[in-house]
Design a protein around this motif. Structure first.
Motif, PDB file in Angstrom:
ATOM      1  N   ASP A 182       1.950 -13.757 -10.497  1.00  0.00           N
ATOM      2  CA  ASP A 182       0.585 -14.223 -10.211  1.00  0.00           C
ATOM      3  C   ASP A 182      -0.147 -13.241  -9.305  1.00  0.00           C
ATOM      4  N   GLN A 183       0.415 -12.061  -9.145  1.00  0.00           N
ATOM      5  CA  GLN A 183      -0.163 -11.092  -8.213  1.00  0.00           C
ATOM      6  C   GLN A 183      -0.807  -9.923  -8.965  1.00  0.00           C
ATOM      7  N   THR A 184      -1.841  -9.382  -8.350  1.00  0.00           N
ATOM      8  CA  THR A 184      -2.441  -8.162  -8.876  1.00  0.00           C
ATOM      9  C   THR A 184      -2.341  -7.090  -7.807  1.00  0.00           C
ATOM     10  N   LEU A 185      -1.955  -5.907  -8.203  1.00  0.00           N
ATOM     11  CA  LEU A 185      -2.057  -4.802  -7.258  1.00  0.00           C
ATOM     12  C   LEU A 185      -3.073  -3.812  -7.787  1.00  0.00           C
ATOM     13  N   LEU A 186      -3.829  -3.253  -6.860  1.00  0.00           N
ATOM     14  CA  LEU A 186      -4.961  -2.409  -7.216  1.00  0.00           C
ATOM     15  C   LEU A 186      -4.958  -1.160  -6.360  1.00  0.00           C
ATOM     16  N   VAL A 187      -5.317  -0.048  -6.956  1.00  0.00           N
ATOM     17  CA  VAL A 187      -5.462   1.200  -6.217  1.00  0.00           C
ATOM     18  C   VAL A 187      -6.742   1.869  -6.682  1.00  0.00           C
ATOM     19  N   GLU A 242      -4.022 -15.683   2.792  1.00  0.00           N
ATOM     20  CA  GLU A 242      -3.643 -16.101   1.443  1.00  0.00           C
ATOM     21  C   GLU A 242      -4.303 -15.267   0.347  1.00  0.00           C
ATOM     22  N   ALA A 243      -5.386 -14.576   0.691  1.00  0.00           N
ATOM     23  CA  ALA A 243      -6.067 -13.764  -0.318  1.00  0.00           C
ATOM     24  C   ALA A 243      -5.384 -12.419  -0.530  1.00  0.00           C
ATOM     25  N   GLY A 244      -4.366 -12.097   0.284  1.00  0.00           N
ATOM     26  CA  GLY A 244      -3.627 -10.862   0.076  1.00  0.00           C
ATOM     27  C   GLY A 244      -3.847  -9.845   1.176  1.00  0.00           C
ATOM     28  N   ARG A 245      -3.598  -8.607   0.841  1.00  0.00           N
ATOM     29  CA  ARG A 245      -3.679  -7.535   1.825  1.00  0.00           C
ATOM     30  C   ARG A 245      -4.416  -6.345   1.254  1.00  0.00           C
ATOM     31  N   LEU A 246      -5.205  -5.719   2.110  1.00  0.00           N
ATOM     32  CA  LEU A 246      -5.865  -4.461   1.741  1.00  0.00           C
ATOM     33  C   LEU A 246      -5.288  -3.354   2.616  1.00  0.00           C
ATOM     34  N   TYR A 247      -5.123  -2.178   2.023  1.00  0.00           N
ATOM     35  CA  TYR A 247      -4.690  -1.005   2.772  1.00  0.00           C
ATOM     36  C   TYR A 247      -5.761   0.069   2.622  1.00  0.00           C
ATOM     37  N   PHE A 248      -6.279   0.517   3.761  1.00  0.00           N
ATOM     38  CA  PHE A 248      -7.305   1.563   3.750  1.00  0.00           C
ATOM     39  C   PHE A 248      -6.648   2.896   4.069  1.00  0.00           C
ATOM     40  N   SER A 273     -10.291   7.825   1.752  1.00  0.00           N
ATOM     41  CA  SER A 273      -9.966   8.597   0.556  1.00  0.00           C
ATOM     42  C   SER A 273      -9.518   7.665  -0.556  1.00  0.00           C
ATOM     43  N   ALA A 274      -8.981   6.520  -0.185  1.00  0.00           N
ATOM     44  CA  ALA A 274      -8.489   5.575  -1.187  1.00  0.00           C
ATOM     45  C   ALA A 274      -8.327   4.203  -0.540  1.00  0.00           C
ATOM     46  N   VAL A 275      -8.269   3.185  -1.372  1.00  0.00           N
ATOM     47  CA  VAL A 275      -7.907   1.850  -0.910  1.00  0.00           C
ATOM     48  C   VAL A 275      -6.889   1.291  -1.889  1.00  0.00           C
ATOM     49  N   SER A 276      -6.004   0.461  -1.375  1.00  0.00           N
ATOM     50  CA  SER A 276      -5.105  -0.237  -2.271  1.00  0.00           C
ATOM     51  C   SER A 276      -5.003  -1.669  -1.779  1.00  0.00           C
ATOM     52  N   GLY A 277      -4.550  -2.537  -2.657  1.00  0.00           N
ATOM     53  CA  GLY A 277      -4.488  -3.938  -2.274  1.00  0.00           C
ATOM     54  C   GLY A 277      -3.544  -4.702  -3.161  1.00  0.00           C
ATOM     55  N   MET A 278      -3.121  -5.833  -2.652  1.00  0.00           N
ATOM     56  CA  MET A 278      -2.254  -6.692  -3.443  1.00  0.00           C
ATOM     57  C   MET A 278      -2.464  -8.128  -2.992  1.00  0.00           C
TER      58      MET A 278
END
Lengths: 107, 412
Positions: B329-334, B351-357, B366-371
């Protein structure tokens, strides 16, 4: 089909400027928007490409971008604006009355 | 009408989008879309997800059916490969002998799964996933309690593992590197993905290289470099993709990790363009660094961009690289290209997840990622992505504070 009815959604202030909320009514679901100009609109809740709810999408001016594949629709008209979406959204009339938002739903 | 038309070789996402875009941008001449698959262009991302999870065969998600193509005046030639390009006479020759004259040509030939080199009598039994038929073959083998061995801890391997687990298979995932998702995904997310799979009952083995694959009755015996032997009723390798460059090479176009294109997506022949998985190009947002992307959104966007370039646009292709993967049920994004030297700032959304800057040495994103849960992570990630697109430079301690809205920096 009987006449459309006006249904209360929420307080006007419950939707931030340039944002969108989900509204469920019976077995139907809608996306109700407030644009950057402060105008309110409503469309079907799900994107016409795949079943993702537009209330999780980003409002940019008067455009809603689907959260999943970044297809875009014009909020006031529901017109599909960017691939992968190619089918327009159905829109619903909205009115403000005593600081509450109403949408007109075909019953 | 022009006597010569636009020819597109490759009828996947990039090719189909290019054909439709050429028409919508006002090209009135002929458009021919050539592909070696017989069915109309379809979306590949669902092949590792809902197609595998389904009990019954699902129809492919068609990008443009034959009626839509016909209504747009696009001729589709399916089930026939282009075998030769005659640059001097501007002709593309098909396997059946037909010669298509072109004014401009687009190569959207995609990529093919990298083959695993392993010894043994069963190496030829390994499955790969690229096309609709591959997904159907695999789906038929993912029966409940089947022992499924997935080789490769990248997006294809992990999504297939998640789908196989959902079908009730006993899944083992092998990754040769010491961690999952070695390309472009931060360690913190890779670790969360690993935990997710273990929770779903997948046996994850890191640092596990395959030495040999042998037949063992109806099953396969997979021997690892450390001597461990695993029994598999079905085995799939998802160990990367190789760009399809044979056609480009055969007519002398320059290659460089794919068909070499310039910033507009023109190849070394100004009348031939490239787009999608086969195309390497210099990215203006990253100092002109030459990259090649294997991603759905890139294929869609480059197809449209190449169409505009074929009609004379000088715009460089400068879209932020973007990947996503759905697992359970998870999405990871970069979005963007992270560097190992970047400072990584976590924004915990509960509960909405985590963002990494990912902040570069200059303090800019330069990038963001999240899950996070698929629906909940989408909006915050999109806002973060727009910040990265702007190369914004918000203070790290504010980025880490979820009470400060990301919109704050968007309007700056």
């Amino acid at each position: 089909m009987s006449d459309p009815i006006w249904v209360e959604v929420c307080d006007a202030e419950d939707i931030e400027e340039e944002d969108v909320v989900r509204f469920d009514y019976g077995d139907r679901t809608f996306a109700v928007y407030r644009t950057d100009k402060g105008d309110y609109y409503a469309t079907d809740g799900y994107c016409t490409h795949e079943k993702f709810h537009l209330s999780n999408g980003l409002v940019m001016g008067s455009v809603i971008e689907c959260p999943k594949h970044n297809g875009r629709f014009d909020i006031p008209t529901g017109a599909a604006k960017r691939a992968p979406v190619c089918v327009d959204l159905t829109t619903y009339p909205v009115k403000l009355d005593a600081d509450k938002v109403y949408i007109r739903i075909p019953s | 009408m022009n006597a010569q038309g636009m020819v597109i070789v490759g009828a996947g996402e990039a090719g189909a989008r290019a054909a439709l875009t050429l028409r919508s941008l006002g090209w009135t001449g002929a458009i021919t879309l050539v592909g070696d698959e017989s069915r109309p262009p379809y979306e590949r991302p669902p092949l590792s997800k809902r197609h595998l999870v389904a009990e019954e065969e699902l129809p492919p998600s068609v990008i443009a059916d034959d009626r839509t193509l016909r209504d747009s005046g696009i001729e589709r030639i399916g089930g026939e490969a282009a075998v030769r390009i005659d640059r001097e006479n501007h002709l593309v020759e098909l396997a059946g002998g037909r010669k298509l004259p072109y004014e401009r040509l687009l190569l959207a030939t995609g990529a093919r799964p990298r083959q695993l080199s392993a010894e043994g009598t069963g190496a030829g039994e390994l499955l790969y996933l690229r096309r609709f038929e591959d997904a159907e073959r695999l789906r038929g083998r993912l029966r409940p309690r089947a022992r499924a061995v997935i080789i490769g801890g990248g997006f294809i391997g992990l999504e297939t593992a998640a789908s196989a687990a959902a079908r009730g298979c006993a899944v083992t995932l092998l990754e040769a590197a010491p961690r999952l998702l070695t390309r472009g995904v931060p360690q913190a997310i890779a670790e969360r993905v690993e935990r997710l799979h273990r929770q779903a009952g997948v046996e994850v083995r890191l640092g596990a290289a395959v030495a040999a694959i042998d037949r063992a009755g109806d099953a396969l015996a997979i021997r690892l470099a450390d001597g461990t032997e695993l029994a598999a009723d079905v085995a799939l390798a998802g160990i990367g993709a190789v760009p399809e460059t044979a056609l480009a090479a055969s007519c002398g176009l320059e290659l460089d990790n794919g068909v070499k294109a310039d910033a507009r997506l023109a190849t070394s022949d100004p009348d031939i363009y490239a787009a999608g998985d086969c195309c390497s190009f210099p990215h203006p947002l990253y100092g002109g660094r030459r990259i090649r992307l294997e991603a759905w959104r890139n294929a869609k966007d480059q197809g449209a961009h190449a169409a505009a370039a074929m009609l004379g646009s000088d715009e460089p292709y400068a879209v932020l690289p973007w990947f996503w993967s759905d697992q359970y049920d998870q999405t990871l994004l970069v979005a963007g290209l992270a560097e190992p030297s970047d400072t990584v700032v976590l924004r915990d959304l509960g509960e909405a997840g985590r963002l990494y800057f990912h902040l570069g040495a200059d303090g800019r994103l330069s990038a963001v990622s999240g899950m996070g849960p698929s629906e909940a992570i989408a909006k915050p990630f999109r806002q973060a992505e727009l910040l990265a697109e702007k190369r914004a430079a918000p203070p790290a301690e504010q980025l880490a504070d979820p009470r400060i809205k990301l919109k704050t920096w968007l309007s700056e």
